[in-house]
Design an enzyme around this catalytic site. Sequence first.
Site, PDB file in Angstrom:
ATOM      1  NE  ARG A 110       1.728   3.185  -5.246  1.00  0.00           N
ATOM      2  CZ  ARG A 110       2.799   2.449  -5.552  1.00  0.00           C
ATOM      3  NH1 ARG A 110       2.731   1.128  -5.569  1.00  0.00           N
ATOM      4  NH2 ARG A 110       3.945   3.025  -5.830  1.00  0.00           N
ATOM      5  CG  HIS A 134       5.786   1.507 -11.017  1.00  0.00           C
ATOM      6  ND1 HIS A 134       5.089   1.330  -9.843  1.00  0.00           N
ATOM      7  CD2 HIS A 134       6.635   0.460 -11.091  1.00  0.00           C
ATOM      8  CE1 HIS A 134       5.492   0.223  -9.235  1.00  0.00           C
ATOM      9  NE2 HIS A 134       6.430  -0.329  -9.978  1.00  0.00           N
ATOM     10  CD  GLU A 169       9.825   0.012  -5.238  1.00  0.00           C
ATOM     11  OE1 GLU A 169      10.568  -0.550  -6.046  1.00  0.00           O
ATOM     12  OE2 GLU A 169       9.023  -0.612  -4.516  1.00  0.00           O
ATOM     13  CG  ASN A 211       6.479   0.643  -2.372  1.00  0.00           C
ATOM     14  OD1 ASN A 211       5.436   1.113  -1.928  1.00  0.00           O
ATOM     15  ND2 ASN A 211       6.808   0.713  -3.653  1.00  0.00           N
ATOM     16  CE1 TYR A 231       6.759  -6.485  -2.177  1.00  0.00           C
ATOM     17  CE2 TYR A 231       7.768  -4.313  -2.319  1.00  0.00           C
ATOM     18  CZ  TYR A 231       6.769  -5.198  -2.677  1.00  0.00           C
ATOM     19  OH  TYR A 231       5.769  -4.788  -3.529  1.00  0.00           O
ATOM     20  CD  GLU A 269       5.031  -1.534  -4.847  1.00  0.00           C
ATOM     21  OE1 GLU A 269       5.905  -2.422  -4.717  1.00  0.00           O
ATOM     22  OE2 GLU A 269       5.009  -0.742  -5.802  1.00  0.00           O
TER      23      GLU A 269
HETATM   24  O1  IFM Z   1       6.914  -5.657  -8.637  1.00  0.00           O
HETATM   25  C1  IFM Z   1       7.636  -4.736  -7.880  1.00  0.00           C
HETATM   26  C2  IFM Z   1       7.075  -3.350  -8.065  1.00  0.00           C
HETATM   27  O2  IFM Z   1       7.082  -2.955  -9.389  1.00  0.00           O
HETATM   28  C3  IFM Z   1       7.881  -2.348  -7.270  1.00  0.00           C
HETATM   29  N1  IFM Z   1       8.063  -2.757  -5.923  1.00  0.00           N
HETATM   30  C4  IFM Z   1       8.483  -4.116  -5.669  1.00  0.00           C
HETATM   31  C5  IFM Z   1       7.596  -5.091  -6.424  1.00  0.00           C
HETATM   32  C6  IFM Z   1       8.043  -6.529  -6.145  1.00  0.00           C
HETATM   33  O3  IFM Z   1       9.352  -6.722  -6.556  1.00  0.00           O
END
Ligand code: IFM
Length: 475
Positions: free
Chosen positions: A92, A136, A181, A310, A312, A376
Amino acid sequence: MESDATAFAESPAFTAALATLPSAFRWGVATSAYQIEGAVDSDGRGQSVWDTFCRKPGAIVDGSNGDIACDHYHRMPADVRVIAGLGVDTYRFSISWPRVQPSGRGPANPAGLGFYDRLVDELLAAGIDPWVTLYHWDLPQELEDLGGWPARDTAYRFADFAMLVFDRLGDRAPTVTTLNEPWVVARLGYREGRHAPGRKDLQDSISAGHHLLLGHGLAVRAMRSVARRPVDFGVTLNMSTSTPASAAEVDQVAARLADGMGLRIYMDPLHHGSYPQDVIDLLALDGVEIPVRDDDLAVISTPLDLLGLNYYFGQYFSGHDENGTAATDRPVFRQVPPPDDLARTAMGWPIMPDGLATLLLRIARDYPGLPVVITENGGGFPDPADANGFVEDHDRVDFMARHIAAMADARQRGADVRGYFAWSLLDNFEWAAGYRPRFGLVHVDYETLERVPKRSALWFRDTISRVREGIPAAP
Ligand code: IFM
């Protein structure tokens, strides 16, 4: 010997989780253009808002920028070999808008498009599916000068750009996603000023969010209408759980509003064709309106073939102010630390794999019929390299194993999740945090630009091959 950090990745529980995944499950690694390409002045590339923002004193913690980054633009064929060595089936990457259309309007820059054309061919020759992200975060500076995403016209410019790219790559790219995002662009870029272009206005932020969605819908409609072969169209959102800090009613309300401003404000228009009423009411308290016109919502809710997610970390919210007083006259939603003392990554983000399962099940429940790919997931860690550039990143292995297990668990419980992509292929430019946090499966020496796969890269390769070959069921 098994260290504490790798205990879970080597446990029967992890093996059992992997055994539930089909051999055709999709595995990938992800990057974005500005974070890795460098070559910001090469071959007719225009300036983006990130080129400008990085030059603003204090904007980037280490004063760095993406001028060179990983120099991927000049090392692309070798990087494709690195990707192939990981055993993934998908890569990706994002397209730099100012490389393809330097001023954000008008004809394509042939050299810019040519780079992505060669990248797609290299990937296909290596047996890797290209997964295109059109945007992006690197808006051409000239479009920002004309108003940026708060200006409606930017949505139409984005759809034009999408068509320039699709015209060239659509015959070979099986998946095209529009935005990465949009919440980050709208909120951090136009409200909090922590990302490019560094603006701080709530109305601008809300208008930006709406126009990003409109651009997405216009682009998908246009590309789908000319596609001559099956292409999956989608969008990637960053998502987090919003959990009340306590059982108190005021904290429940706070978490619901945070969820509205973070998740439903994007997912509802995309999937249901409407904005959430509680969000509209909340914004009205500040005199802010979502600038919906004509058939915008029909365009935005153009059917998606897939949703990129995505993930985290999860978040907790309180409806009490710093003094512990419950909000009465107007709603408050204040992010508070998780109640437990959770381990954190180098970004300070709490490690909460269960949140991924919660989100996947929530998407299945509230937005049914949408296949999801984790586009992600990963962690920034200190990652000291040895004399050979090798990194024993057991903390990243543990992070990934726990998230993959959580994903497999949600899948077993009904979530339609089709793939998992690690963020990121390479250590790279982490936006306002500069080059300090390292997210790569592959270490980059920023002096020599040498790439060395870390322990996590080797582990990811083995994990993928265990799933592909099929893990025998436990006796
Ligand atoms: O590095 C970023 C990415 O560009 C977008 N999602 C989160 C990642 C980590 O912060």
